[in-house]
Design an enzyme around this catalytic site. Structure first.
Site, PDB file in Angstrom:
ATOM      1  N   ARG A  38       0.851  -1.178   0.000  1.00 55.72           N
ATOM      2  CA  ARG A  38       0.000   0.000   0.000  1.00 55.72           C
ATOM      3  C   ARG A  38       0.896   1.241   0.000  1.00 55.72           C
ATOM      4  O   ARG A  38       1.806   1.357   0.816  1.00 55.72           O
ATOM      5  CB  ARG A  38      -0.840   0.007   1.268  1.00 55.72           C
ATOM      6  CG  ARG A  38      -1.634   1.246   1.374  1.00 55.72           C
ATOM      7  CD  ARG A  38      -2.254   1.367   2.733  1.00 55.72           C
ATOM      8  NE  ARG A  38      -3.341   2.301   2.630  1.00 55.72           N
ATOM      9  CZ  ARG A  38      -4.229   2.480   3.569  1.00 55.72           C
ATOM     10  NH1 ARG A  38      -4.188   1.779   4.668  1.00 55.72           N
ATOM     11  NH2 ARG A  38      -5.178   3.355   3.416  1.00 55.72           N
ATOM     12  N   HIS A  57      -8.399   6.829   0.728  1.00 53.19           N
ATOM     13  CA  HIS A  57      -9.286   5.668   0.923  1.00 53.19           C
ATOM     14  C   HIS A  57      -9.693   5.042  -0.420  1.00 53.19           C
ATOM     15  O   HIS A  57     -10.728   4.377  -0.508  1.00 53.19           O
ATOM     16  CB  HIS A  57     -10.596   6.069   1.648  1.00 53.19           C
ATOM     17  CG  HIS A  57     -10.445   6.289   3.114  1.00 53.19           C
ATOM     18  ND1 HIS A  57     -11.232   7.182   3.795  1.00 53.19           N
ATOM     19  CD2 HIS A  57      -9.625   5.733   4.032  1.00 53.19           C
ATOM     20  CE1 HIS A  57     -10.903   7.185   5.073  1.00 53.19           C
ATOM     21  NE2 HIS A  57      -9.916   6.309   5.245  1.00 53.19           N
ATOM     22  N   ARG A 104      -9.678  14.413  13.313  1.00 53.10           N
ATOM     23  CA  ARG A 104      -9.512  15.464  12.300  1.00 53.10           C
ATOM     24  C   ARG A 104     -10.786  16.290  12.189  1.00 53.10           C
ATOM     25  O   ARG A 104     -11.899  15.760  12.252  1.00 53.10           O
ATOM     26  CB  ARG A 104      -9.216  14.863  10.923  1.00 53.10           C
ATOM     27  CG  ARG A 104      -7.887  14.152  10.850  1.00 53.10           C
ATOM     28  CD  ARG A 104      -7.541  13.825   9.390  1.00 53.10           C
ATOM     29  NE  ARG A 104      -6.453  12.883   9.314  1.00 53.10           N
ATOM     30  CZ  ARG A 104      -6.556  11.655   8.808  1.00 53.10           C
ATOM     31  NH1 ARG A 104      -7.701  11.211   8.321  1.00 53.10           N
ATOM     32  NH2 ARG A 104      -5.506  10.863   8.788  1.00 53.10           N
ATOM     33  N   MET A 114     -15.949   6.155  18.547  1.00 56.37           N
ATOM     34  CA  MET A 114     -17.402   6.295  18.423  1.00 56.37           C
ATOM     35  C   MET A 114     -18.162   5.401  19.396  1.00 56.37           C
ATOM     36  O   MET A 114     -19.187   5.794  19.946  1.00 56.37           O
ATOM     37  CB  MET A 114     -17.815   5.999  16.976  1.00 56.37           C
ATOM     38  CG  MET A 114     -19.275   6.187  16.712  1.00 56.37           C
ATOM     39  SD  MET A 114     -19.858   7.863  17.116  1.00 56.37           S
ATOM     40  CE  MET A 114     -19.581   8.730  15.580  1.00 56.37           C
ATOM     41  N   ARG A 115     -17.637   4.191  19.634  1.00 58.72           N
ATOM     42  CA  ARG A 115     -18.316   3.295  20.599  1.00 58.72           C
ATOM     43  C   ARG A 115     -18.418   3.950  21.954  1.00 58.72           C
ATOM     44  O   ARG A 115     -19.474   3.929  22.596  1.00 58.72           O
ATOM     45  CB  ARG A 115     -17.497   2.001  20.761  1.00 58.72           C
ATOM     46  CG  ARG A 115     -18.061   0.841  20.017  1.00 58.72           C
ATOM     47  CD  ARG A 115     -17.092  -0.288  20.059  1.00 58.72           C
ATOM     48  NE  ARG A 115     -15.732   0.215  19.723  1.00 58.72           N
ATOM     49  CZ  ARG A 115     -14.740  -0.545  19.325  1.00 58.72           C
ATOM     50  NH1 ARG A 115     -14.906  -1.835  19.223  1.00 58.72           N
ATOM     51  NH2 ARG A 115     -13.562  -0.040  19.034  1.00 58.72           N
ATOM     52  N   ILE A 159     -17.090   2.217  11.815  1.00 57.73           N
ATOM     53  CA  ILE A 159     -18.373   2.780  12.258  1.00 57.73           C
ATOM     54  C   ILE A 159     -19.482   2.404  11.272  1.00 57.73           C
ATOM     55  O   ILE A 159     -20.565   1.963  11.663  1.00 57.73           O
ATOM     56  CB  ILE A 159     -18.271   4.322  12.402  1.00 57.73           C
ATOM     57  CG1 ILE A 159     -17.155   4.696  13.389  1.00 57.73           C
ATOM     58  CG2 ILE A 159     -19.603   4.926  12.819  1.00 57.73           C
ATOM     59  CD1 ILE A 159     -16.810   6.183  13.442  1.00 57.73           C
ATOM     60  N   GLU A 163     -19.710  -0.085   9.301  1.00 59.80           N
ATOM     61  CA  GLU A 163     -20.036  -1.516   9.280  1.00 59.80           C
ATOM     62  C   GLU A 163     -20.711  -1.987  10.557  1.00 59.80           C
ATOM     63  O   GLU A 163     -21.419  -2.981  10.553  1.00 59.80           O
ATOM     64  CB  GLU A 163     -18.741  -2.345   9.106  1.00 59.80           C
ATOM     65  CG  GLU A 163     -18.113  -2.190   7.748  1.00 59.80           C
ATOM     66  CD  GLU A 163     -16.695  -2.754   7.694  1.00 59.80           C
ATOM     67  OE1 GLU A 163     -16.370  -3.657   8.491  1.00 59.80           O
ATOM     68  OE2 GLU A 163     -15.914  -2.276   6.851  1.00 59.80           O
ATOM     69  N   ASN A 164     -20.447  -1.273  11.660  1.00 63.32           N
ATOM     70  CA  ASN A 164     -20.866  -1.823  12.963  1.00 63.32           C
ATOM     71  C   ASN A 164     -21.929  -1.038  13.705  1.00 63.32           C
ATOM     72  O   ASN A 164     -22.530  -1.571  14.632  1.00 63.32           O
ATOM     73  CB  ASN A 164     -19.643  -1.942  13.872  1.00 63.32           C
ATOM     74  CG  ASN A 164     -18.639  -2.934  13.327  1.00 63.32           C
ATOM     75  OD1 ASN A 164     -19.016  -4.053  13.009  1.00 63.32           O
ATOM     76  ND2 ASN A 164     -17.399  -2.520  13.194  1.00 63.32           N
TER      77      ASN A 164
HETATM   78  P1  ADP Z   1      -9.321   2.780  10.990  1.00 63.45           P
HETATM   79  O1  ADP Z   1      -9.752   3.960  10.194  1.00 63.45           O
HETATM   80  O2  ADP Z   1      -8.244   3.102  11.982  1.00 63.45           O
HETATM   81  O3  ADP Z   1      -9.081   1.529  10.168  1.00 63.45           O
HETATM   82  P2  ADP Z   1     -11.761   1.449  11.831  1.00 63.45           P
HETATM   83  O4  ADP Z   1     -12.294   1.330  10.439  1.00 63.45           O
HETATM   84  O5  ADP Z   1     -11.402   0.211  12.551  1.00 63.45           O
HETATM   85  O6  ADP Z   1     -10.574   2.472  11.932  1.00 63.45           O
HETATM   86  O7  ADP Z   1     -12.881   2.235  12.686  1.00 63.45           O
HETATM   87  C1  ADP Z   1     -12.649   2.619  14.003  1.00 63.45           C
HETATM   88  C2  ADP Z   1     -13.910   3.283  14.515  1.00 63.45           C
HETATM   89  O8  ADP Z   1     -14.993   2.347  14.436  1.00 63.45           O
HETATM   90  C3  ADP Z   1     -13.814   3.711  15.981  1.00 63.45           C
HETATM   91  O9  ADP Z   1     -14.380   4.994  16.126  1.00 63.45           O
HETATM   92  C4  ADP Z   1     -14.678   2.669  16.672  1.00 63.45           C
HETATM   93  O10 ADP Z   1     -15.266   3.177  17.846  1.00 63.45           O
HETATM   94  C5  ADP Z   1     -15.738   2.430  15.616  1.00 63.45           C
HETATM   95  N1  ADP Z   1     -16.513   1.225  15.903  1.00 63.45           N
HETATM   96  C6  ADP Z   1     -16.120  -0.062  15.889  1.00 63.45           C
HETATM   97  N2  ADP Z   1     -17.139  -0.871  16.296  1.00 63.45           N
HETATM   98  C7  ADP Z   1     -18.194  -0.070  16.560  1.00 63.45           C
HETATM   99  C8  ADP Z   1     -19.532  -0.284  17.015  1.00 63.45           C
HETATM  100  N3  ADP Z   1     -19.989  -1.495  17.283  1.00 63.45           N
HETATM  101  N4  ADP Z   1     -20.321   0.790  17.195  1.00 63.45           N
HETATM  102  C9  ADP Z   1     -19.864   2.024  16.934  1.00 63.45           C
HETATM  103  N5  ADP Z   1     -18.629   2.303  16.496  1.00 63.45           N
HETATM  104  C10 ADP Z   1     -17.800   1.272  16.316  1.00 63.45           C
END
Ligand code: ADP
Length: 414
Positions: A99, A189, A250, A293-294, A342, A344-345
């Site tokens: 990458r 991205h 950011r 975010m969690r 965020i 996805e979850n």
């Molecule tokens: P990166 O950009 O470092 O790859 P990720 O794609 O792993 O980061 O995303 C990280 C973010 O996803 C964090 O803000 C984390 O709190 C959020 N996140 C992960 N699982 C959940 C969830 N179940 N609910 C809300 N936010 C989540």
């Protein structure tokens, strides 16, 4: 073909070995054999390796630099104790994919590494002073371990956005600064936007030219991408990843005059303000609590923290802003695709983003939305929704492996 995928940071090295043997993206056909991360290279390094067969290693080891990290990884992998199917020596690695964050205006596709490619990546250091040197360290490390007999491929974060038209990539600065310094929107991205949109069109069996979607990648870094007729048409990150959406730390878009104003008031330099905008702003800056975010959602639920709610609302409002802008720029779209940690979850964040968008023909099915978490892929809008919404877990490593395969086998990009 066994492909070593490398994502090299200034003091970290992430890797995967992926077996891939066909050029189409059908995730079920690809096999991740082993993956891992060496963190804090040069200080108190920690190595984590996990093999698909369930074996895991986590150890603190002194690791001097990226080459030493790679030596460590291959000592472990070829020691025989990890039982990785089909990998017993470095000769079992057929190609390496890297990458690289910034390819400037030079790279609109992934390419095989040679001396002139390396020189051009070096020339982009000016545009990505933190990322490109770190990526180059990874390339130097694999070149010294594998030599030039094993093909090395570089896959750029910016390349997917090379199709953005100048009406969208130029800033309204005096034109000579674009000519002189190439100041323009590059977007980032790219592998994620490309993977997610390609996956969507594979599932729906759409031709590339028929693809009109908005991808919303929400992780620690966040960006939206308008994909029109199968190509990146606009994206929210800009000259650097600082622009656009509110992110973990950011600020995203701000009035540029704030920088000078704040530097004056605080008696600090513009570089200090740049650091503040990148590292201390966004969800962290507004909430004063966290960039996660969690944790913000928990604070809101358990303690009704006003600033946690404000941070979340600013985050979702900015995304609405971009979705609205892109729908009008594109003349409408067929779907919004959510991805990243965020996206996805968090059903709650997706619900808030899509709230009150019935006037655009978007209606979320609450049950489907709640089900599509933790790796689940699929539609979250109702059957009657005119504008669709989907969740598609991203897979940037797979994209790197597939591009490496395509470059080495000379298979055109689908
Ligand atoms: P990166 O950009 O470092 O790859 P990720 O794609 O792993 O980061 O995303 C990280 C973010 O996803 C964090 O803000 C984390 O709190 C959020 N996140 C992960 N699982 C959940 C969830 N179940 N609910 C809300 N936010 C989540």
């Amino acid at each position: 073909m066994n492909i070593l995928v490398i994502n090299s940071g200034s003091s970290s090295l992430k890797f995967q070995i992926v077996e891939t043997d066909q050029a189409l993206i059908d995730v079920s056909q690809d096999k991740v054999k082993v993956k891992g991360l060496i963190d804090r290279i040069g200080t108190q390094s920690v190595a984590k390796i996990s093999v698909t067969n369930g074996i895991e290693i986590k150890e603190a080891v002194p690791i001097r630099d990226h080459s030493a990290a790679l030596d460590y990884i291959f000592r472990k992998i070829t020691s025989g104790t990890l039982n990785i199917e089909g990998i017993s020596s470095i000769a079992d690695i057929n190609a390496v994919g890297h990458r690289v964050v910034h390819g400037g205006e030079k790279f609109s596709n992934s390419v095989i590494v040679n001396k002139s490619v390396l020189k051009e990546i070096e020339e982009c250091i000016d545009l990505a002073p933190l990322h490109n040197p770190a990526n180059l360290k990874g390339i130097e490390a694999t070149l010294s371990l594998f030599g030039e007999k094993v093909p090395h491929v570089v896959v750029f974060d910016t390349a997917f956005h090379s199709t953005i038209p100048e009406v969208n990539y130029l800033y309204a600065l005096p034109y000579q600064y674009y000519r002189r310094y190439r100041i323009r929107k590059y977007g980032f991205h790219g592998m994620s936007h490309r993977y997610v949109s390609y996956r969507y069109r594979t599932i729906l069996n759409l031709e590339r030219e028929k693809l009109n979607v908005i991808v919303v990648h929400l992780g620690n870094g966040c960006s939206a991408c308008a994909i029109k007729d199968g190509k990146s048409f606009d994206t929210s990150m800009g000259f650097t990843p600082l622009a656009g959406l509110v992110m973990g730390t950011r600020a995203g878009d701000i009035d540029a005059s704030i920088m000078d104003f704040l530097a004056h008031k605080e008696g600090v330099s513009l570089s200090d303000i740049d650091i503040l905008l990148n590292k201390a702003s966004g969800l962290l800056g507004i909430s004063g609590l966290t960039n996660d975010m969690r944790e913000l959602l928990d604070e809101e639920k358990e303690h009704h923290d006003r600033r946690a709610t404000l941070a979340i609302n600013m985050f979702t409002m900015r995304i609405k802003h971009y979705i609205g802008a892109y729908l009008t720029e594109m003349g409408g779209a067929d779907a919004i695709l959510f991805t990243g940690g965020i996206g996805e979850n968090s059903a709650e964040i997706r619900r808030r983003i899509c709230d009150n968008m019935q006037f655009l023909g978007l209606e979320i099915d609450e049950n489907l939305n709640k089900q599509k978490c933790f790796g689940a892929e699929g539609e979250i809008s109702t059957a009657g929704s005119k504008l669709k919404a989907w969740v598609i877990p991203t897979n940037e490593e797979l994209m790197i492996a597939r591009d490496t395969f395509r470059c080495v086998m000379k298979v055109p990009s689908p």
